[in-house]
Design a protein around this motif. Structure first.
Motif, mmCIF file in Angstrom:
data_model
loop_
_atom_site.group_PDB
_atom_site.id
_atom_site.type_symbol
_atom_site.label_atom_id
_atom_site.label_comp_id
_atom_site.label_asym_id
_atom_site.label_seq_id
_atom_site.Cartn_x
_atom_site.Cartn_y
_atom_site.Cartn_z
ATOM 1 N N VAL A 185 43.873 21.184 104.492
ATOM 2 C CA VAL A 185 44.210 22.532 104.567
ATOM 3 C C VAL A 185 43.239 23.594 104.144
ATOM 4 C CG1 VAL A 185 45.704 24.373 103.465
ATOM 5 C CG2 VAL A 185 46.647 21.977 104.299
ATOM 6 N N ARG A 186 42.522 23.209 103.096
ATOM 7 C CA ARG A 186 41.210 23.887 102.569
ATOM 8 C C ARG A 186 40.241 24.064 103.676
ATOM 9 N NH1 ARG A 186 38.287 20.555 98.640
ATOM 10 N NH2 ARG A 186 37.645 19.847 100.674
ATOM 11 N N ASP A 187 40.140 23.002 104.295
ATOM 12 C CA ASP A 187 38.745 22.873 105.012
ATOM 13 C C ASP A 187 39.146 23.730 106.489
ATOM 14 O OD1 ASP A 187 37.495 21.194 103.245
ATOM 15 O OD2 ASP A 187 37.655 19.538 104.382
ATOM 16 N N GLY A 188 40.405 23.435 106.997
ATOM 17 C CA GLY A 188 40.618 24.503 108.119
ATOM 18 C C GLY A 188 40.841 25.676 108.018
ATOM 19 N N LEU A 189 41.254 26.149 106.597
ATOM 20 C CA LEU A 189 41.458 27.443 106.419
ATOM 21 C C LEU A 189 39.876 28.147 106.160
ATOM 22 C CD1 LEU A 189 44.724 27.846 104.331
ATOM 23 C CD2 LEU A 189 44.347 28.642 106.471
ATOM 24 N N ARG A 190 38.959 27.388 105.531
ATOM 25 C CA ARG A 190 37.667 27.904 105.431
ATOM 26 C C ARG A 190 36.888 28.126 106.558
ATOM 27 N NH1 ARG A 190 35.157 23.948 100.605
ATOM 28 N NH2 ARG A 190 36.035 25.075 98.902
ATOM 29 N N ALA A 191 37.076 27.287 107.533
ATOM 30 C CA ALA A 191 36.445 27.291 108.938
ATOM 31 C C ALA A 191 37.130 28.275 109.564
ATOM 32 C CB ALA A 191 36.623 26.001 109.703
ATOM 33 N N PHE A 192 38.275 28.912 109.744
ATOM 34 C CA PHE A 192 39.149 29.849 110.529
ATOM 35 C C PHE A 192 38.464 31.184 110.303
ATOM 36 C CE2 PHE A 192 42.316 33.220 111.493
ATOM 37 C CZ PHE A 192 42.456 32.587 112.558
#
Length: 486
Positions: free
Chosen positions: A325-332
């Motif tokens: 969740v953290r990595d996906g939101l950081r990348a978005f």
């Protein structure tokens, strides 16, 4: 000889002999016609509109054996012996073709319904579905980013990205599909059973399509029907919770709230600057799991954070880890024309949120800035602006209006914010109207203010799309700044 029954057929059945009519030959109509033709159905696609793109696609499908009729009068009469009508989402229920099908007892499906029935029986990727008046695309793209960060083969499909029929018919099955659904698509969907679903928010919109707001609300609520794991709702929007309560879900499905406040048990929300999960952790009665921080997001705007929480809830319901969740939101990063920073000139920040095409979206955007010079107007689609103006009047430094229905907003401002200066940019002059808008806004703004393009209206009265409107705004800002920004 009896006619074949399309309601009994799926992806692995022969559709030979099925006479399928596809109403509308846009993106979803082409996808439906192409795949029905591939399955062996006898396909006829109809569309009143013509264009070079549609003519080229028609030529391609005709080579493959389908029949395409484009142009005025082509959709007046439903052919005899039609077995199935697949309608594009923008078609109203009272359109002649649909009314004739209903009267004759012919199944009427949207592309989403067709896609659900064509999932591969051995590898039916679960659907995580998203609807709402505003924020659908951002949330679905956030969700797809999270799922990919978890190592899953995911795709954003439906009302954004890939047509959903194309997604389910991919020969290399997806692990999971993030599906954006409009109220129009949900209207023509009857058997879909999503793994989890969310209604982000509901506000007046498309009242030129629906006979009442209640009808619009009911179509939004269809997304929760037959949900298997989680029905995610907006704690700040009581109507979304009621839609969950009224839905007929699979036994065991949970109601999960998202909130910009402190999350209760069974919710996701904010604890100081931390996005926290108290729904999908074992010790949720006494603790919460950190998903990410506000600094991990591309924007701290409240509606952007709310979208992130909704996406996180759907992903966590699917079993995705906190780290993903953290990595996906950081990348978005959001698409253009969604709270997009354009420039800072003379201490004034210029923001392009041209995608805010209804009052609810404009209100969400306006509540992220104070003080603000609001640029608004266009095609109101039957919407009213009184509630919006009441909510944001105290934030407004001034307002610049353009477009056909600018008087609707001007009237609301005169009633509820009479002391706020309003400049209306008229039609019919040779000068670029967006140049005049930017000049007027610059004249109202003070250092420290934000000039926000959040039109609250559709763009097609003056521009080809909301993107074209946003590009015109940004270009005018940059020209005024002399090509540079601080």
């Amino acid at each position: 000889m009896s006619r074949p029954d399309p309601t009994a057929l799926g992806r692995t059945d022969s559709w030979d002999g099925v006479r399928a009519v596809v109403a509308g030959f846009g993106v979803s109509g082409f996808a439906a016609a192409d795949n029905l033709n591939h399955l062996g159905a006898q396909v006829l696609a109809l569309d009143e509109a013509t264009s070079v793109d549609k003519a080229e696609k028609a030529e391609l499908l005709e080579v493959l054996g389908a029949e395409i009729r484009l142009g005025q009068g082509s959709t007046a009469v439903l052919p005899d012996e039609t077995d199935l009508l697949v309608t594009s989402p923008g078609w109203r229920p009272d359109a002649p073709l649909i009314a004739q099908a209903r009267a004759r007892g012919i199944p009427v499906w949207g592309e989403v319904e067709l896609a659900w029935r064509l999932r591969h029986p051995d590898a039916p990727a679960p659907w995580l579905t998203v609807t709402g008046t505003n924020g659908k695309t951002t949330t679905v793209q956030m969700l797809d980013s999270i799922l990919r960060a978890a190592g899953l083969r995911s795709v954003a499909a439906g009302n954004v990205g890939l047509p959903i029929v194309e997604a389910v018919m991919d020969p290399d099955p997806y692990d999971v599909i993030a599906v954006e659904l409009s109220s129009f698509q949900l209207h023509y969907t009857d058997s879909m059973s999503p793994e989890s679903a969310v209604v982000l928010n509901v506000a007046e919109d498309h009242l030129d399509w629906y006979s009442s707001f209640d009808d619009y609300l009911a179509d939004k609520g269809r997304i929760y029907e037959r949900a298997q794991r989680a029905c995610v709702y907006n704690v700040a929007d009581e109507r979304t919770r009621r839609l969950v309560e009224e839905a007929d879900v699979v036994e065991g499905a949970r109601a999960i709230g998202f909130t910009l406040g402190m999350p209760g048990v069974g919710m996701v929300g904010l604890v100081d600057d931390i996005l926290a999960d108290r729904a999908f952790v074992a010790e949720r009665e006494t603790s919460a799991a950190e998903l990410c921080t506000l600094a991990d997001l591309a924007s701290p705007a409240p509606h952007f954070v709310a979208n992130a929480l909704a996406a996180a809830a759907l992903a966590r319901a699917h079993g995705v880890s906190q780290e993903a969740v953290r990595d996906g939101l950081r990348a978005f990063r959001p698409d253009g024309h969604r709270i997009e920073h354009v420039a800072i000139t003379d201490g004034v920040t210029w923001i392009d949120d041209s995608k805010a095409t209804n009052p609810h979206a404009a209100q969400s955007s306006l509540q992220a800035y104070d003080p603000v010079v609001w640029v608004a107007g266009g095609l109101a689609k039957g919407a009213r602006f009184d509630d919006l103006v009441r909510m944001v009047a105290g934030r407004l430094r001034g307002v610049v209006l353009l477009g056909r229905d600018r008087h609707v907003i001007a009237d609301a401002l005169s009633r509820h914010a009479p002391d706020v200066p309003v400049i209306q940019i008229g039609d019919g002059e040779t000068e670029d109207p967006m140049e005049r808008v930017v000049d007027a806004a610059a004249g109202l703004a003070l250092p420290g203010d934000t000039v926000l393009l959040a039109p609250g209206c559709a763009s097609m009265d003056m521009f080809a799309s909301y993107a074209a409107r946003g590009e015109a705004f940004a270009a005018a800002v940059r020209r005024r700044a002399g090509g540079g920004t601080e």
